[in-house]
Write a protein that holds these residues in place. Sequence first.
Motif, PDB file in Angstrom:
ATOM      1  N   UNK A 156      39.152  34.380  39.380  1.00 12.80           N
ATOM      2  CA  UNK A 156      38.643  35.472  38.532  1.00 12.80           C
ATOM      3  C   UNK A 156      39.716  35.808  37.517  1.00 12.80           C
ATOM      4  N   UNK A 157      39.328  35.845  36.239  1.00 12.91           N
ATOM      5  CA  UNK A 157      40.352  35.924  35.200  1.00 12.91           C
ATOM      6  C   UNK A 157      40.765  37.335  34.814  1.00 12.91           C
ATOM      7  N   UNK A 158      40.103  38.331  35.349  1.00 14.21           N
ATOM      8  CA  UNK A 158      40.447  39.696  34.967  1.00 14.21           C
ATOM      9  C   UNK A 158      39.750  40.070  33.678  1.00 14.21           C
ATOM     10  N   UNK A 159      39.581  41.373  33.476  1.00 12.51           N
ATOM     11  CA  UNK A 159      38.866  41.836  32.285  1.00 12.51           C
ATOM     12  C   UNK A 159      39.663  41.567  31.019  1.00 12.51           C
ATOM     13  N   UNK A 160      38.947  41.234  29.950  1.00 11.78           N
ATOM     14  CA  UNK A 160      39.562  41.282  28.628  1.00 11.78           C
ATOM     15  C   UNK A 160      39.572  42.742  28.182  1.00 11.78           C
ATOM     16  N   UNK A 161      40.282  43.015  27.102  1.00 13.60           N
ATOM     17  CA  UNK A 161      40.343  44.394  26.612  1.00 13.60           C
ATOM     18  C   UNK A 161      38.947  44.940  26.325  1.00 13.60           C
ATOM     19  N   UNK A 171      43.600  45.925  43.418  1.00 15.79           N
ATOM     20  CA  UNK A 171      42.758  45.584  42.274  1.00 15.79           C
ATOM     21  C   UNK A 171      42.067  44.246  42.460  1.00 15.79           C
ATOM     22  N   UNK A 172      42.553  43.463  43.416  1.00 18.46           N
ATOM     23  CA  UNK A 172      41.924  42.156  43.644  1.00 18.46           C
ATOM     24  C   UNK A 172      41.119  42.085  44.929  1.00 18.46           C
ATOM     25  N   UNK A 173      41.652  42.685  45.994  1.00 20.93           N
ATOM     26  CA  UNK A 173      40.996  42.428  47.277  1.00 20.93           C
ATOM     27  C   UNK A 173      40.451  43.681  47.953  1.00 20.93           C
ATOM     28  N   UNK A 174      40.499  44.814  47.265  1.00 17.94           N
ATOM     29  CA  UNK A 174      40.048  46.035  47.921  1.00 17.94           C
ATOM     30  C   UNK A 174      38.573  45.925  48.255  1.00 17.94           C
ATOM     31  N   UNK A 175      38.183  46.554  49.352  1.00 17.16           N
ATOM     32  CA  UNK A 175      36.769  46.539  49.733  1.00 17.16           C
ATOM     33  C   UNK A 175      35.967  47.496  48.855  1.00 17.16           C
ATOM     34  N   UNK A 176      36.663  48.263  48.028  1.00 15.19           N
ATOM     35  CA  UNK A 176      36.033  49.106  47.000  1.00 15.19           C
ATOM     36  C   UNK A 176      34.913  49.978  47.541  1.00 15.19           C
ATOM     37  N   UNK A 177      35.266  50.820  48.484  1.00 15.80           N
ATOM     38  CA  UNK A 177      34.297  51.791  49.024  1.00 15.80           C
ATOM     39  C   UNK A 177      33.823  52.741  47.924  1.00 15.80           C
ATOM     40  N   UNK A 178      34.697  52.933  46.930  1.00 12.44           N
ATOM     41  CA  UNK A 178      34.349  53.801  45.806  1.00 12.44           C
ATOM     42  C   UNK A 178      33.097  53.305  45.099  1.00 12.44           C
ATOM     43  N   UNK A 179      32.988  51.983  44.976  1.00 14.43           N
ATOM     44  CA  UNK A 179      31.837  51.433  44.246  1.00 14.43           C
ATOM     45  C   UNK A 179      30.544  51.639  45.034  1.00 14.43           C
ATOM     46  N   UNK A 180      30.667  51.746  46.358  1.00 11.99           N
ATOM     47  CA  UNK A 180      29.456  51.955  47.160  1.00 11.99           C
ATOM     48  C   UNK A 180      28.822  53.311  46.887  1.00 11.99           C
ATOM     49  N   UNK A 181      29.646  54.320  46.562  1.00 12.50           N
ATOM     50  CA  UNK A 181      29.077  55.656  46.346  1.00 12.50           C
ATOM     51  C   UNK A 181      28.947  56.004  44.869  1.00 12.50           C
ATOM     52  N   UNK A 182      29.389  55.086  44.001  1.00 13.43           N
ATOM     53  CA  UNK A 182      29.384  55.377  42.560  1.00 13.43           C
ATOM     54  C   UNK A 182      28.036  55.941  42.107  1.00 13.43           C
ATOM     55  N   UNK A 230      21.725  51.760  38.723  1.00 11.44           N
ATOM     56  CA  UNK A 230      22.205  50.574  38.023  1.00 11.44           C
ATOM     57  C   UNK A 230      23.303  49.968  38.866  1.00 11.44           C
ATOM     58  N   UNK A 231      24.078  49.108  38.258  1.00 11.18           N
ATOM     59  CA  UNK A 231      25.207  48.533  38.988  1.00 11.18           C
ATOM     60  C   UNK A 231      26.352  49.537  38.931  1.00 11.18           C
ATOM     61  N   UNK A 232      27.040  49.758  40.072  1.00  8.40           N
ATOM     62  CA  UNK A 232      28.161  50.710  40.041  1.00  8.40           C
ATOM     63  C   UNK A 232      29.248  50.246  39.073  1.00  8.40           C
ATOM     64  N   UNK A 233      30.075  51.180  38.638  1.00 10.37           N
ATOM     65  CA  UNK A 233      31.194  50.844  37.770  1.00 10.37           C
ATOM     66  C   UNK A 233      32.103  49.858  38.513  1.00 10.37           C
ATOM     67  N   UNK A 234      32.602  48.855  37.809  1.00 11.98           N
ATOM     68  CA  UNK A 234      33.494  47.869  38.434  1.00 11.98           C
ATOM     69  C   UNK A 234      34.886  48.483  38.561  1.00 11.98           C
ATOM     70  N   UNK A 235      35.020  49.451  39.454  1.00 13.47           N
ATOM     71  CA  UNK A 235      36.257  50.223  39.562  1.00 13.47           C
ATOM     72  C   UNK A 235      37.428  49.310  39.923  1.00 13.47           C
ATOM     73  N   UNK A 236      37.169  48.400  40.869  1.00 21.02           N
ATOM     74  CA  UNK A 236      38.259  47.529  41.322  1.00 21.02           C
ATOM     75  C   UNK A 236      38.780  46.666  40.176  1.00 21.02           C
ATOM     76  N   UNK A 237      37.871  46.134  39.389  1.00 19.75           N
ATOM     77  CA  UNK A 237      38.320  45.268  38.295  1.00 19.75           C
ATOM     78  C   UNK A 237      39.079  46.061  37.245  1.00 19.75           C
ATOM     79  N   UNK A 238      38.699  47.334  37.063  1.00 22.91           N
ATOM     80  CA  UNK A 238      39.419  48.162  36.095  1.00 22.91           C
ATOM     81  C   UNK A 238      40.833  48.451  36.587  1.00 22.91           C
ATOM     82  N   UNK A 239      40.926  48.626  37.891  1.00 25.92           N
ATOM     83  CA  UNK A 239      42.249  48.840  38.482  1.00 25.92           C
ATOM     84  C   UNK A 239      43.114  47.604  38.253  1.00 25.92           C
ATOM     85  N   UNK A 240      42.514  46.458  38.500  1.00 28.42           N
ATOM     86  CA  UNK A 240      43.250  45.211  38.292  1.00 28.42           C
ATOM     87  C   UNK A 240      43.667  45.086  36.826  1.00 28.42           C
TER      88      UNK A 240
END
Lengths: 189, 588, 381
Positions: free
Chosen positions: B169-174, B230-241, B247-257
């Motif tokens: 996974x290449x990470x978000x562009x700006x 930012x890479x391997x978190x189970x991202x519980x935050x996204x489950x309750x977003x 819609x699709x929850x915010x990609x919080x983990x990827x933003x952290x990364x």
Amino acid sequence: MKELIERLRSKFNAKNIKEQRKNFVFITVEKKDLEGCVLYLKEFEGYGHLTLLTALDWIEKDQFELVYHLHNYSNKTDVSVKTFIDRKNPTMVSINNLWAGARVYEREIKELFGIDFPGCPRVNDPFALEGWHEIPPMRKDFDTKKYSEETYFPRPGRYTKDNVAQMEEQLYPVEAEVKNGIAETVRKK
Amino acid sequence: MSLKDIVSPFNAWKRAFEKPDTIVKPLSEREGSDLYRGFHINDIDKCIGCGSCEEICQNAAIDLVDVASVKAKPGDSGLRPLIDYGRCCWCALCVDICPTGSLGMSNDYTWISENSDDFRFIPGIDEKKWNRSEKGYRRSAESWLVDPNRQHMNEIEPDKRKKNFDEYAEGFTDEQAMAEAGRCLDCGICIQACPTHMDVPKYINAIRNKDLDEGLRIMYETNPMLEACGRICTAKCEDVCAVGHNGKPIAIRSLKRYIGDQTFKKKDEIMDLKPAASTGRKVGIIGGGPAGLTAAFYLRRFGHAVTLYEQHDKLGGMLKWGIPDYRLPADVLQREIDFILRQGVEVKYSVKVGKDISFDQLHKENDALFISVGAQIGSDMPIKGMETEGVYSGVEFLEKVAKGEKPFVGKEAVIVGGGNTAMDATRSSIRLGAKAKILYRRTEQEMPANREEIREAKEEGAELKILSTPTKIEKLPSGRLKIECLKMELGEPDKSGRRSPVPKEGSEFYIEADVCIMAIGQKVEPEFSETIGLKVTKWGTFEVHSDTLRSNDKVFAGGDCQTGPDDAIKAVAAGKKAAYFIDKQLRG
Amino acid sequence: MKPIWNDTKEYDLKSGKYVKIWQGPQHPGVTGNMSLELLLEGDEIKLLKTHVGYLHRGFEKLMERRKFINCFPIVCRICVPEPDTNEYLFAAAAEELSGIEIPERAKWIRALNLEMARLGATVMGLGGQAGSFGLGTIGQWAVAHRDFLLDSFEELTGGRIYHMYIVPGGVRYEIPEGFEGRLEKTLVKIEKLLSDIDKVMFNNAVFKSRSKGLARIPKDWIEPFGINGTTARASGVSYDVRKDHPYLIYDQLDFNVTTGTEGDVYARTELRREECLLSINLIRQILAKMPKSGPVRTFIPDIMHWKIPAGETYVRAESGRGEYGYYMVTDGSEYPQRVHVKGPSYTHAMSLLEKLAEGNTNADIFGIMVSLQTYPPEIER
């Protein structure tokens, strides 16, 4: 339009030329050139219609900006002539001799921004405000929220809660204490 | 003036003989139109009290207030909007922003009351005649002010990525990061769900404001393992977003990364951490996994001297040995650990407490101890043939992979289990050249692994055999393994709410494989707990005070060794909590 | 330079020759809350001073303190009878500065909405004009017929007065099914009303004798006083924003700008009846020509933190009363630096009304005021 801009540039040292649309240009001139510039546009270029005259408060630059928007009925083009004036003792030459309608604009600006237009009829009469004792309200340093809080009273018993604080309090008070205690250590310089 | 002009106006009389258009009925019987923006309705069960309506209301007509019948719970603040109709301008922006779609407007507009206070009420709670109205304005999918689709990181294609252990996974562009941050409503419902309660809206706002340095500082306030998370978190935050409701929850983990990726080169400069004044107290930490490292970092921020005892020659714990490189590259983890170490942490590598150094000695030398040894031993299945050659435990297998030992996988590997370890083992064996088959006793829905892990494993060719469990493993003369399995059925839900599997009589079947990897759970090393003599629970984890993580006088324990195997972010939370209460105790 | 309008003459109130009276702000003949300070000699007006401020809500200031999306619900309040022009112009200015292109179908729906609003306001204006000369019946008819149009608005937008339908990015949602048919019924009713008004008002000896020649605006006043809209067209100046600076889809519609010659109250009123017919015609054209399907809204990402790059623009549209304009300045933040609203009443009802009143009678002042389509909230905002 190109030639007109050239003429304005050479005659009135017009700067900051910005063609917003193909028949609509913004120019900026010195305060002293303003009257001459709009007079020239009105009498010689056919910009006989004063669409609007208004002011802007650039408080950081300590300046007011005046905008004279002119329209030419025959070739359907617009020129917006702008000038900056000092915010400390703001006065501007009145153009009510050029446009009878301009007196209303100038009176309004006098009241809402505190910019004086000596010679404009009834310029000191109140426009929309009556018994106003604060600073002119359209200035950026007039705080509407503060004014309304001081002038009016809040509804008794009204409250609102922050959802994050509510969840902290209800669901994880200990962890919230930990979080705040820890966060301080990172911020501490 | 002509005669015509005098006569003509009498034409008006013609209208006197026409049928009038006036409504004769009482006004209340005239309904508003189908899309009328009348008094609000709110589906209280759907509403999560996120406050987006309050935020967008330009008249401050909406207050979030307590409601007796609703309690706060994960993903729901328990607050509900109260609307003041003296302020409301009926613009329905609150309806258009509502992430759950609970808020709507009825077509009722004729209600009146003599008491002006009646015009302040909580829609859905206070009984109103329009509460069950079907008509009135609702937001449609098009009028929702939030983009329901999330940005996706660019990924290497499954066929290519399954050939090696490189991060895929290449990470978000700006642009992607800005677009994704722009989907966030700043509501903060996610903060509770995060075990370490990271300030998600704040760092997303930092991305929005293009102030990633500030974003990094915000993250370090709650989590010093942010690049790993930012890479391997189970991202519980996204489950309750909140946005996830429609819609699709915010990609919080990827933003952290994204913040981590953009700032790691200048981390020291950005964080600008001056060493805290020394308190002269010493804290020993046993186990250099995420819990231990987090505790070490914050204890240093409090000014205590920290010594870390690590049994391996590298730090990172399960992040290092349990998570393959393609998800968390070793250099990323290492640079994050190095930053923590630069805060002045002393590390004793390859020291096993109880063997190389006695626990009593540590107890004597330090003012406090934090045990974060994790759950390192793979659980066995109570079936025949577990000791057969070619049967690994998941952690054992992954540790070998992490060490670069390339364990034997042959042509076909069978992985037993449905958690993230099982997925890691599956995808690692694929990368080592085997065909992987996952045996799981319930259905895909019940698998505890992250959805995207399951999806990606499948993309890479893993075969999923659900409702199956091994019962016996034998070695065939060919050297391959013969695994006897049983089919399962789903029975009644158990305590976790998942339906428990029940074996189906006579449904035995056999599969052959070269290796079998048992990724069915981990436990704390029993010998270690015995040597240090702390109280343990019946599951073999350390028993501690639930609020302070204190076990006895000056010993604290946290992370997997206290909770049982769990995710990294929980370990970080435990390390943070331990640091706080150790500091509190040391200061008295 | 010599003033073009010298009104500095002093009147000695103590002489007993003059009387000063106030009309408004609460007066049924005054349009909206505005007051007129009249100096009379007998029945003749010597001097008029207009006073506004009774509806000043400081919208321009409020907008500076609101995020862009939060400005959208307040702009419609600047003009009650025709709020849609404000909604459109605010959206258009914000879209121009942020470079948002709205879908084709949204443009047509916006134009439909604007024409419906113009029709409603102009029909009511006709009623007001009749009322100011004592023809109350027509006032009743006009208000009733505007109500039919409000029913259509209610169906289309979810609101009767403040529609909040034109949002930045397009329009809020699709036109309800079967709406065209129901709107057509209303249009037919209004056409019948207009023919009745023809008989009862335009061919009415009372109306004719009072309005013909009243408050005549010479063509050479148009520029100095900044007059536009039907008021200018009645004096023979052919200027219509829809034609001269076509916005939305007006360049794809087939229509002519009608002008008058007399420039008096009768000519202005007559022209407004033409305007109603033109609006009806345009609504029918729009419904026939608009694309039958397609998106109606462009999504604006991160609406709560919508930042518009630094810039400035002036956008204009033809409202029922004349050119309506929004001058917006942005500084790259989430809030507008300045939004200036220029409604046509601003010049019509202040300086022009003061000038026109001189020499006319107290009884006619309301007729003059209505004929200028005065709308105070537009002046003081």
